[in-house]
Design an enzyme around this catalytic site. Structure first.
Site, PDB file in Angstrom:
ATOM      1  N   CYS A 196      -8.408   0.783   5.960  1.00 32.43           N
ATOM      2  CA  CYS A 196      -7.798   1.008   7.274  1.00 32.43           C
ATOM      3  C   CYS A 196      -7.598   2.449   7.756  1.00 32.43           C
ATOM      4  O   CYS A 196      -7.752   2.681   8.951  1.00 32.43           O
ATOM      5  CB  CYS A 196      -6.524   0.193   7.446  1.00 32.43           C
ATOM      6  SG  CYS A 196      -5.224   0.533   6.286  1.00 32.43           S
ATOM      7  N   VAL A 200     -11.769  -9.759   1.180  1.00 35.53           N
ATOM      8  CA  VAL A 200     -11.798  -8.773   2.235  1.00 35.53           C
ATOM      9  C   VAL A 200     -10.393  -8.365   2.668  1.00 35.53           C
ATOM     10  O   VAL A 200      -9.440  -9.095   2.438  1.00 35.53           O
ATOM     11  CB  VAL A 200     -12.525  -9.338   3.475  1.00 35.53           C
ATOM     12  CG1 VAL A 200     -13.973  -9.598   3.192  1.00 35.53           C
ATOM     13  CG2 VAL A 200     -11.859 -10.613   4.013  1.00 35.53           C
ATOM     14  N   VAL A 202       1.102  -3.300  10.891  1.00 30.63           N
ATOM     15  CA  VAL A 202       2.235  -2.687  10.184  1.00 30.63           C
ATOM     16  C   VAL A 202       2.052  -1.169  10.084  1.00 30.63           C
ATOM     17  O   VAL A 202       3.008  -0.404  10.232  1.00 30.63           O
ATOM     18  CB  VAL A 202       2.406  -3.327   8.773  1.00 30.63           C
ATOM     19  CG1 VAL A 202       3.440  -2.575   7.949  1.00 30.63           C
ATOM     20  CG2 VAL A 202       2.800  -4.787   8.905  1.00 30.63           C
ATOM     21  N   ASN A 219      -1.633  -0.423  -5.070  1.00 31.68           N
ATOM     22  CA  ASN A 219      -2.549  -0.314  -3.925  1.00 31.68           C
ATOM     23  C   ASN A 219      -2.388   1.078  -3.298  1.00 31.68           C
ATOM     24  O   ASN A 219      -1.326   1.437  -2.825  1.00 31.68           O
ATOM     25  CB  ASN A 219      -2.212  -1.434  -2.930  1.00 31.68           C
ATOM     26  CG  ASN A 219      -3.161  -1.474  -1.746  1.00 31.68           C
ATOM     27  OD1 ASN A 219      -2.976  -0.773  -0.761  1.00 31.68           O
ATOM     28  ND2 ASN A 219      -4.169  -2.322  -1.823  1.00 31.68           N
ATOM     29  N   GLY A 225       0.812  -1.214   0.000  1.00 31.52           N
ATOM     30  CA  GLY A 225       0.000   0.000   0.000  1.00 31.52           C
ATOM     31  C   GLY A 225       0.850   1.271   0.000  1.00 31.52           C
ATOM     32  O   GLY A 225       1.786   1.391   0.796  1.00 31.52           O
TER      33      GLY A 225
HETATM   34  C1  FMN Z   1       1.461  -7.894   6.903  1.00 31.55           C
HETATM   35  C2  FMN Z   1       0.263  -7.456   6.109  1.00 31.55           C
HETATM   36  C3  FMN Z   1       0.274  -6.215   5.485  1.00 31.55           C
HETATM   37  C4  FMN Z   1      -0.836  -5.788   4.732  1.00 31.55           C
HETATM   38  N1  FMN Z   1      -0.795  -4.569   4.085  1.00 31.55           N
HETATM   39  C5  FMN Z   1      -1.834  -4.204   3.288  1.00 31.55           C
HETATM   40  C6  FMN Z   1      -1.784  -2.993   2.527  1.00 31.55           C
HETATM   41  O1  FMN Z   1      -0.787  -2.251   2.532  1.00 31.55           O
HETATM   42  N2  FMN Z   1      -2.866  -2.661   1.757  1.00 31.55           N
HETATM   43  C7  FMN Z   1      -3.982  -3.466   1.694  1.00 31.55           C
HETATM   44  O2  FMN Z   1      -4.932  -3.128   0.981  1.00 31.55           O
HETATM   45  N3  FMN Z   1      -4.042  -4.643   2.384  1.00 31.55           N
HETATM   46  C8  FMN Z   1      -3.010  -5.018   3.176  1.00 31.55           C
HETATM   47  N4  FMN Z   1      -3.072  -6.209   3.863  1.00 31.55           N
HETATM   48  C9  FMN Z   1      -4.280  -7.067   3.751  1.00 31.55           C
HETATM   49  C10 FMN Z   1      -4.084  -8.205   2.756  1.00 31.55           C
HETATM   50  O3  FMN Z   1      -3.836  -7.714   1.462  1.00 31.55           O
HETATM   51  C11 FMN Z   1      -5.327  -9.124   2.730  1.00 31.55           C
HETATM   52  O4  FMN Z   1      -6.465  -8.352   2.408  1.00 31.55           O
HETATM   53  C12 FMN Z   1      -5.586  -9.815   4.057  1.00 31.55           C
HETATM   54  O5  FMN Z   1      -4.389 -10.230   4.647  1.00 31.55           O
HETATM   55  C13 FMN Z   1      -6.537 -11.022   3.915  1.00 31.55           C
HETATM   56  O6  FMN Z   1      -6.019 -11.997   3.046  1.00 31.55           O
HETATM   57  P1  FMN Z   1      -5.194 -13.289   3.561  1.00 31.55           P
HETATM   58  O7  FMN Z   1      -6.020 -13.935   4.633  1.00 31.55           O
HETATM   59  O8  FMN Z   1      -4.981 -14.133   2.360  1.00 31.55           O
HETATM   60  O9  FMN Z   1      -3.918 -12.757   4.133  1.00 31.55           O
HETATM   61  C14 FMN Z   1      -1.975  -6.636   4.635  1.00 31.55           C
HETATM   62  C15 FMN Z   1      -1.968  -7.900   5.265  1.00 31.55           C
HETATM   63  C16 FMN Z   1      -0.865  -8.317   5.988  1.00 31.55           C
HETATM   64  C17 FMN Z   1      -0.902  -9.686   6.638  1.00 31.55           C
END
Ligand code: FMN
Length: 310
Positions: free
Chosen positions: A139, A200, A71, A99, A46
């Site tokens: 967020c 999500v 983070v 993103n 992001g």
């Molecule tokens: C360490 C970490 C950092 C993330 N940073 C972002 C971000 O910068 N922008 C965003 O839209 N989602 C971010 N996410 C969310 C993920 O893209 C994703 O939506 C979420 O983890 C659910 O998917 P998963 O269960 O496969 O991890 C982050 C998730 C994690 C675990």
């Protein structure tokens, strides 16, 4: 001959596997483990208008079936990304998704305008670094009242509308599972001209250190992701797919080819894989091979045959 191709806004994905933002760096980090042309696409970490150093204190915690992260959108800022990483993105043969995050309406709007300007400049040179924008309203906080953008549909409408006007790139809006009503949120994105929605993002959650008698995170709560959220994410993706006419990118806890087919059967056009990248650094390569094997085993020659079948 097996057909795994998927399409969003006229852009073709080789297969439905897209790596999720925040879990795949800016792509090159994983290019060391396998060629990126094994996956359909990826969403970069992001980006916000100004650089962000992220949250203080502990940033992640492993749970029984997933992880918590806090983070805090650490990133180099859009101008730094465009003058360095974007050059590398020009050479990738996958769908490249930027993103976009923000902490005020002005930041979102100015960020999108910078990306648009860069897109036009590269176009003049016959180049392209970014195929789509994924707008993360899941967020950050709004200045007025501190209400998260992604929670209330009418608050979210303002930011989606502003970004839509600021860019000609296809727009995906990433939805929060913490939204008051995820279906009306998705319908609003469609009304405002988004080409797709992704859902999500992480669920607001908590971990307490019983010895210190406090939350392990400075901000008390953190975002839960991984296998623990999959059944809930799948239900939300199914609900949204029943309601909107634009394509849906489904994600939340996907870690196998079986999981991918569940999301496609729920109606998703493509899926995203997040936390699983931390479990298996070669997740993209392994999942794309497993998916083809599973399709063969189940006699599925094209994902179109099963999309939205449930
Ligand atoms: C360490 C970490 C950092 C993330 N940073 C972002 C971000 O910068 N922008 C965003 O839209 N989602 C971010 N996410 C969310 C993920 O893209 C994703 O939506 C979420 O983890 C659910 O998917 P998963 O269960 O496969 O991890 C982050 C998730 C994690 C675990």
């Amino acid at each position: 001959m097996m057909d795994t191709t998927c399409h969003i806004a006229g852009i073709a994905f080789r297969n439905p596997i897209v790596m999720a933002s925040g879990t795949f760096g800016f792509g090159h980090e994983y290019n060391r483990f396998y060629p990126l042309d094994r996956i359909g696409g990826f969403s970069g970490k992001g980006l916000t208008l100004h650089p962000k150093s992220g949250n203080e204190g502990l940033r992640s915690w492993e749970t029984a079936a997933g992880m918590l992260n806090s983070v805090g959108l650490e990133n180099p800022g859009i101008p730094a990304f465009l003058s360095t990483e974007a050059e590398r993105w020009e050479n990738y043969d996958v769908v490249r998704i930027l993103n976009l995050g923000g902490s005020s309406l002005e930041d979102y709007e100015r960020g999108a305008a910078l990306i648009e300007e860069d897109y036009k400049h590269r176009q003049q040179r016959g180049k392209k670094a970014v195929d789509m924008i994924e707008l993360n309203i899941s967020c950050p906080n709004v200045k007025a009242g501190g209400m998260a953008y992604g929670i209330q549909t009418e608050t979210a409408r303002t930011v989606v509308g502003l970004v839509r006007k600021a860019t000609t790139l296809p727009l995906i809006v990433k939805l929060s599972p913490n939204a008051e009503d995820i279906v009306s949120m998705a319908l609003m994105c469609e009304e405002e001209g988004a080409e797709a929605v992704s859902l999500v993002n992480t669920f607001s959650a908590m971990k307490i250190d019983i010895y210190k008698r406090r939350s392990v995170f400075e901000n008390s709560y953190a975002g839960l992701s991984g296998p623990a959220i999959k059944p809930i994410a799948l239900r939300m993706v199914h609900q949204v797919c029943q309601s909107v006419h634009i394509p849906v990118m489904g994600l939340g806890g996907i870690s196998s080819a079986e999981d991918i087919l569940e999301f496609i059967m729920a109606g998703a056009e493509v899926v995203q894989v997040g936390t699983h990248n931390f479990v298996d650094l070669r997740a993209g390569e392994n999942l794309s091979r497993d998916l083809e094997n599973l399709m063969r085993q189940l006699g599925i020659s094209s994902l179109k045959e099963i999309r939205g079948i449930v």
